[in-house]
Write a protein that holds these residues in place. Structure first.
Motif, PDB file in Angstrom:
ATOM      1  N   GLN A  41       0.833  -1.210   0.000  1.00 43.10           N
ATOM      2  CA  GLN A  41       0.000   0.000   0.000  1.00 43.10           C
ATOM      3  C   GLN A  41       0.863   1.254   0.000  1.00 43.10           C
ATOM      4  OE1 GLN A  41      -2.446  -0.818   3.450  1.00 43.10           O
ATOM      5  NE2 GLN A  41      -4.183  -1.328   2.154  1.00 43.10           N
ATOM      6  N   GLN A  42       1.903   1.271   0.828  1.00 47.42           N
ATOM      7  CA  GLN A  42       2.789   2.442   0.886  1.00 47.42           C
ATOM      8  C   GLN A  42       3.475   2.674  -0.458  1.00 47.42           C
ATOM      9  OE1 GLN A  42       5.306   1.130   4.074  1.00 47.42           O
ATOM     10  NE2 GLN A  42       4.005   2.030   5.660  1.00 47.42           N
ATOM     11  N   LEU A  43       3.971   1.610  -1.043  1.00 50.40           N
ATOM     12  CA  LEU A  43       4.648   1.739  -2.335  1.00 50.40           C
ATOM     13  C   LEU A  43       3.672   2.155  -3.430  1.00 50.40           C
ATOM     14  CD1 LEU A  43       6.957  -1.376  -2.085  1.00 50.40           C
ATOM     15  CD2 LEU A  43       7.723   1.012  -2.212  1.00 50.40           C
ATOM     16  N   SER A  44       2.460   1.632  -3.397  1.00 47.92           N
ATOM     17  CA  SER A  44       1.452   1.997  -4.396  1.00 47.92           C
ATOM     18  C   SER A  44       1.154   3.490  -4.353  1.00 47.92           C
ATOM     19  CB  SER A  44       0.166   1.204  -4.169  1.00 47.92           C
ATOM     20  OG  SER A  44       0.378  -0.161  -4.403  1.00 47.92           O
ATOM     21  N   VAL A  45       1.028   4.026  -3.153  1.00 49.79           N
ATOM     22  CA  VAL A  45       0.775   5.464  -3.003  1.00 49.79           C
ATOM     23  C   VAL A  45       1.964   6.262  -3.525  1.00 49.79           C
ATOM     24  CG1 VAL A  45       0.478   7.318  -1.314  1.00 49.79           C
ATOM     25  CG2 VAL A  45      -0.870   5.226  -1.132  1.00 49.79           C
ATOM     26  N   ARG A  46       3.166   5.831  -3.158  1.00 54.06           N
ATOM     27  CA  ARG A  46       4.370   6.540  -3.613  1.00 54.06           C
ATOM     28  C   ARG A  46       4.465   6.550  -5.136  1.00 54.06           C
ATOM     29  NH1 ARG A  46       9.896   4.407  -1.383  1.00 54.06           N
ATOM     30  NH2 ARG A  46       8.729   4.703   0.523  1.00 54.06           N
ATOM     31  N   ILE A  47       4.151   5.432  -5.758  1.00 52.70           N
ATOM     32  CA  ILE A  47       4.216   5.328  -7.221  1.00 52.70           C
ATOM     33  C   ILE A  47       3.122   6.180  -7.870  1.00 52.70           C
ATOM     34  CG2 ILE A  47       3.902   3.743  -9.159  1.00 52.70           C
ATOM     35  CD1 ILE A  47       5.173   1.571  -7.228  1.00 52.70           C
ATOM     36  N   ALA A  48       1.895   6.027  -7.417  1.00 50.89           N
ATOM     37  CA  ALA A  48       0.762   6.730  -8.032  1.00 50.89           C
ATOM     38  C   ALA A  48       0.848   8.242  -7.865  1.00 50.89           C
ATOM     39  CB  ALA A  48      -0.548   6.217  -7.447  1.00 50.89           C
TER      40      ALA A  48
END
Length: 76
Positions: A41-48
């Motif tokens: 979830q953290q990485l998804s937010v950072r990417i998006a």
């Protein structure tokens, strides 16, 4: 088309795939799985939310697909 991605964005996408592979490993256990889901979830937010996506080069769906391909070890 050839894309040049910021290092931190490419690194985050590669980390997303590595974390996903760990989550898929049945030996991770429930406690490990929870931590891996949180990390995804953290990485998804950072990417998006990365500023690259607001640039002309990053505003196409092809750029997102190229990032994923490159992060998986392919060539974009």
């Amino acid at each position: 088309m050839r894309y040049t991605f910021p290092h931190d964005l490419l690194e985050a996408q590669a980390a997303w795939y590595a974390t996903y592979r760990r989550l898929a490993d049945p030996s991770a256990g429930q406690a490990g799985a929870t931590a891996y889901r949180r990390r995804l979830q953290q990485l998804s937010v950072r990417i998006a939310a990365h500023p690259y996506w607001t640039t002309p080069a990053g505003s196409t769906p092809g750029a997102r697909m190229a990032l994923k391909e490159l992060a998986r070890g392919g060539r974009a």
